[in-house]
Design an enzyme around this catalytic site. Structure first.
Site, short mmCIF file in Angstrom:
data_model
loop_
_atom_site.label_atom_id
_atom_site.label_comp_id
_atom_site.label_asym_id
_atom_site.label_seq_id
_atom_site.Cartn_x
_atom_site.Cartn_y
_atom_site.Cartn_z
N GLY A 7 0.82 -1.20 0.00
CA GLY A 7 0.00 0.00 0.00
C GLY A 7 0.86 1.25 0.00
O GLY A 7 0.48 2.28 -0.59
N SER A 8 2.02 1.18 0.64
CA SER A 8 2.94 2.32 0.63
C SER A 8 3.39 2.62 -0.79
O SER A 8 3.39 3.78 -1.22
CB SER A 8 4.18 2.00 1.49
OG SER A 8 3.80 1.70 2.81
N TRP A 39 -0.83 8.09 7.81
CA TRP A 39 0.41 7.35 7.92
C TRP A 39 1.50 8.11 7.19
O TRP A 39 1.23 8.88 6.26
CB TRP A 39 0.25 5.95 7.30
CG TRP A 39 -0.50 5.03 8.18
CD1 TRP A 39 0.04 4.09 9.01
CD2 TRP A 39 -1.91 4.97 8.37
NE1 TRP A 39 -0.96 3.46 9.70
CE2 TRP A 39 -2.17 3.97 9.32
CE3 TRP A 39 -2.99 5.66 7.82
CZ2 TRP A 39 -3.45 3.66 9.74
CZ3 TRP A 39 -4.28 5.34 8.24
CH2 TRP A 39 -4.48 4.35 9.18
N GLU A 113 -6.87 1.10 4.52
CA GLU A 113 -7.58 0.57 5.69
C GLU A 113 -9.05 0.31 5.39
O GLU A 113 -9.84 0.14 6.32
CB GLU A 113 -7.48 1.57 6.84
CG GLU A 113 -6.10 1.73 7.40
CD GLU A 113 -5.88 0.87 8.62
OE1 GLU A 113 -6.81 0.68 9.41
OE2 GLU A 113 -4.75 0.39 8.78
N SER A 134 -4.10 -1.58 0.35
CA SER A 134 -3.06 -2.43 0.90
C SER A 134 -3.65 -3.80 1.23
O SER A 134 -4.78 -3.90 1.71
CB SER A 134 -2.49 -1.82 2.18
OG SER A 134 -1.58 -2.71 2.80
N HIS A 139 -4.02 -5.87 7.68
CA HIS A 139 -5.30 -5.37 7.18
C HIS A 139 -6.33 -6.49 7.12
O HIS A 139 -6.00 -7.67 7.23
CB HIS A 139 -5.12 -4.71 5.81
CG HIS A 139 -4.25 -3.49 5.87
ND1 HIS A 139 -4.65 -2.33 6.48
CD2 HIS A 139 -3.00 -3.27 5.43
CE1 HIS A 139 -3.69 -1.44 6.40
NE2 HIS A 139 -2.66 -1.99 5.77
N HIS A 166 9.50 -0.49 -14.11
CA HIS A 166 10.79 0.13 -14.41
C HIS A 166 10.88 0.67 -15.83
O HIS A 166 11.91 0.56 -16.48
CB HIS A 166 11.94 -0.86 -14.14
CG HIS A 166 11.85 -1.52 -12.82
ND1 HIS A 166 12.13 -0.87 -11.65
CD2 HIS A 166 11.44 -2.77 -12.48
CE1 HIS A 166 11.93 -1.68 -10.62
NE2 HIS A 166 11.51 -2.84 -11.09
N ARG A 170 4.96 -2.85 -21.58
CA ARG A 170 4.15 -4.03 -21.83
C ARG A 170 3.39 -4.41 -20.56
O ARG A 170 3.80 -4.11 -19.45
CB ARG A 170 5.01 -5.19 -22.31
CG ARG A 170 6.05 -5.63 -21.27
CD ARG A 170 6.92 -6.71 -21.82
NE ARG A 170 7.92 -7.06 -20.83
CZ ARG A 170 9.05 -7.61 -21.12
NH1 ARG A 170 9.35 -7.89 -22.36
NH2 ARG A 170 9.91 -7.90 -20.18
#
Length: 171
Positions: A7-8, A39, A113, A134, A139, A166, A170
């Site tokens: 989730g971060s 958070w 959450e 997340s 959770h 990166h 595709r």
């Protein structure tokens, strides 16, 4: 939906995509309204991309952004609002969607959450331009780790895919 490792990372990629898109992108120095309860991973992506955080107090009965204070906090520098649906309690998205539209603000939802939560008949995460989730083990729905970003904006979706992979485009 674009799957990521957490989730971060979902929050980070959503903010990155919003700074990279064409029209209506978030630009360095722009202000983002965020709840005073959240958070670090809700806040840091904005700072990382050079945006200014403006903390808005929450309503004591819901711990969600206080609607009146959000309206009062909007300035000429405000470009976005990040909602955190804390502990599965959805924010009043009807009023915030209206307010965001009226002021031309980008609405982003941190739903880490609140997976599976509804506001009315719609899932949270589908009101703004992007919703982050997340599936970390703490959770209520868990894959041990992981997360994802949802959007119905094709440009943001394609940017998310490229960032996550990166630079590969595709699927």
């Amino acid at each position: 939906a674009v799957m990521v490792n957490s989730g971060s990372s979902a929050n980070l990629l959503a903010v990155a995509a919003l700074t990279l898109r064409g029209e209506g992108r978030l630009e360095r120095g722009g202000e983002v309204l965020v709840p005073a309860i959240g958070w670090s991973t809700t806040y840091f992506p904005f700072a990382q991309y050079g945006l200014t955080l403006r903390f808005v107090d929450v309503a004591p009965d819901t711990l969600n952004l206080d609607e009146e204070r959000v309206a009062e906090a909007i300035t000429s520098a405000t470009r976005a609002v990040m909602v955190v649906h804390l502990l599965g309690r959805p924010f009043d998205l009807d009023s915030l969607s209206e307010l965001s539209e009226k002021h031309g603000l980008i609405l982003i939802e941190d739903c880490c959450e609140a997976l599976g939560t509804y506001h009315g008949t719609k899932h949270v995460g589908t009101f703004g331009v992007a919703g982050t989730f997340s599936t970390y083990f703490s959770h209520h729905i868990s894959t041990v780790e992981g997360g994802f970003v949802v959007t119905d904006d094709e440009e943001i979706y394609n940017i998310l895919l490229a960032i996550r992979s990166h630079g590969w485009t595709r699927q």
